[in-house]
Design an enzyme around this catalytic site. Sequence first.
Site, PDB file in Angstrom:
ATOM      1  N   HIS A   1       0.741  -1.320  -0.011  1.00 35.60           N
ATOM      2  CA  HIS A   1      -0.063  -0.065   0.068  1.00 35.60           C
ATOM      3  C   HIS A   1       1.052   1.285  -0.157  1.00 35.60           C
ATOM      4  CE1 HIS A   1      -3.060  -3.074   1.572  1.00 35.60           C
ATOM      5  NE2 HIS A   1      -3.778  -2.243   0.948  1.00 35.60           N
TER       6      HIS A   1
ATOM      7  N   GLU B   1     -10.935   8.026   6.636  1.00 40.11           N
ATOM      8  CA  GLU B   1     -11.290   9.357   6.371  1.00 40.11           C
ATOM      9  C   GLU B   1     -12.074  10.114   7.946  1.00 40.11           C
ATOM     10  OE1 GLU B   1     -12.421   6.967   4.629  1.00 40.11           O
ATOM     11  OE2 GLU B   1     -10.452   7.182   3.564  1.00 40.11           O
TER      12      GLU B   1
ATOM     13  N   SER C   1      -6.196   1.720  -1.761  1.00 41.64           N
ATOM     14  CA  SER C   1      -5.345   0.985  -2.819  1.00 41.64           C
ATOM     15  C   SER C   1      -5.937   1.263  -4.225  1.00 41.64           C
ATOM     16  CB  SER C   1      -5.316  -0.589  -2.352  1.00 41.64           C
ATOM     17  OG  SER C   1      -6.955  -1.108  -2.545  1.00 41.64           O
TER      18      SER C   1
HETATM   19  I1  8IG Z   1     -11.546  -2.372   4.524  1.00 41.43           I
HETATM   20  O1  8IG Z   1     -13.934   3.174   5.191  1.00 41.43           O
HETATM   21  C1  8IG Z   1     -11.582  -0.330   4.203  1.00 41.43           C
HETATM   22  N1  8IG Z   1     -10.460   0.300   3.766  1.00 41.43           N
HETATM   23  N2  8IG Z   1     -10.041   5.041   3.132  1.00 41.43           N
HETATM   24  N3  8IG Z   1     -11.895   4.061   4.259  1.00 41.43           N
HETATM   25  C2  8IG Z   1     -10.675   3.771   3.562  1.00 41.43           C
HETATM   26  N4  8IG Z   1     -10.050   2.719   3.518  1.00 41.43           N
HETATM   27  C3  8IG Z   1     -10.801   1.648   3.835  1.00 41.43           C
HETATM   28  C4  8IG Z   1     -12.183   1.789   4.584  1.00 41.43           C
HETATM   29  C5  8IG Z   1     -12.550   3.053   4.456  1.00 41.43           C
HETATM   30  N5  8IG Z   1     -12.393   0.485   4.815  1.00 41.43           N
END
Ligand code: 8IG
Length: 280
Positions: free
Chosen positions: A102, A201, A220
Amino acid sequence: MSTAAGGPGVLDDPTTDPFALAREAAAAIAVATGVDRHHIALVLGSGWGGAADLLGETVAEIPSEQIPGFAAPAVAGHSAMTRSIRLAGTDRYALVLGSRTHLYEGKGVRRVVHGVRTAAATGARAVVLTNGCGGLNRDWAPGTPVLIRDHLNLTATSPLEGATFVDLTDLYAQRLRDVAHEVDPSLAEGVYAQFRGPHYETPAEVTMAGRMGADLVGMSTTLEAIAARHAGLEVLGISLVTNLAAGISPTALSHGEVIEAGQAAAPRISRLLADIAGRI
Ligand code: 8IG
């Protein structure tokens, strides 16, 4: 961190050609698996761990860190294995990358996209990028798979270097989304916004993403999709909504919830991935 030949650190060296390293990785995969050419590749994201198990017969399994340029995974619940699977009833092979790097790991964009570049170098013509993500649509309960129709790359970076202008009009190929819909006509589609992470977020950021057109938020996929297209691959993106995005959900987000949603959705997404891969 190792910068020894083939070690993952080699991509940090600006004199390294990432495409040459991808060819080296592909050659190592061919030797380790005994499979000269892979036809499609799949990248398994959060919640998708067991989802490749119905694709066919696993002919070889390699610890990913033994492949030039690959690193051990940083996320709990991700597998460090790269698998070669003979697609059921065919003489075609799928390369399954059990984990990804990532952007938030801070190892650089080249490392993030090394897997898809390697997939292209093994001969793959299409890649299926899967992920776990947050959903903005309340109708998408945790455990709902959603096809990515388009994306918002909110990372402020690109996997491409120099004056490399690539058309992204049909990045998430309509042809492959049609294949997915043949398999499951009930599949919804959405726009995926990639944030850098690793924090989730704020509710205000989720509102912003929604006004910009996002239906899904994650960490990702968009950079890999761009690199895949540049490498000549057709791209299919499938998100598993593992949680409602912050502020949409009345409760706080947890990684445990993500793992649970993946486990509950496992039978459906395994069947889905196998049926799609067989028709690509
Ligand atoms: I699993 O709510 C997962 N990955 N940015 N936001 C973001 N990435 C995530 C989320 C999410 N849930």
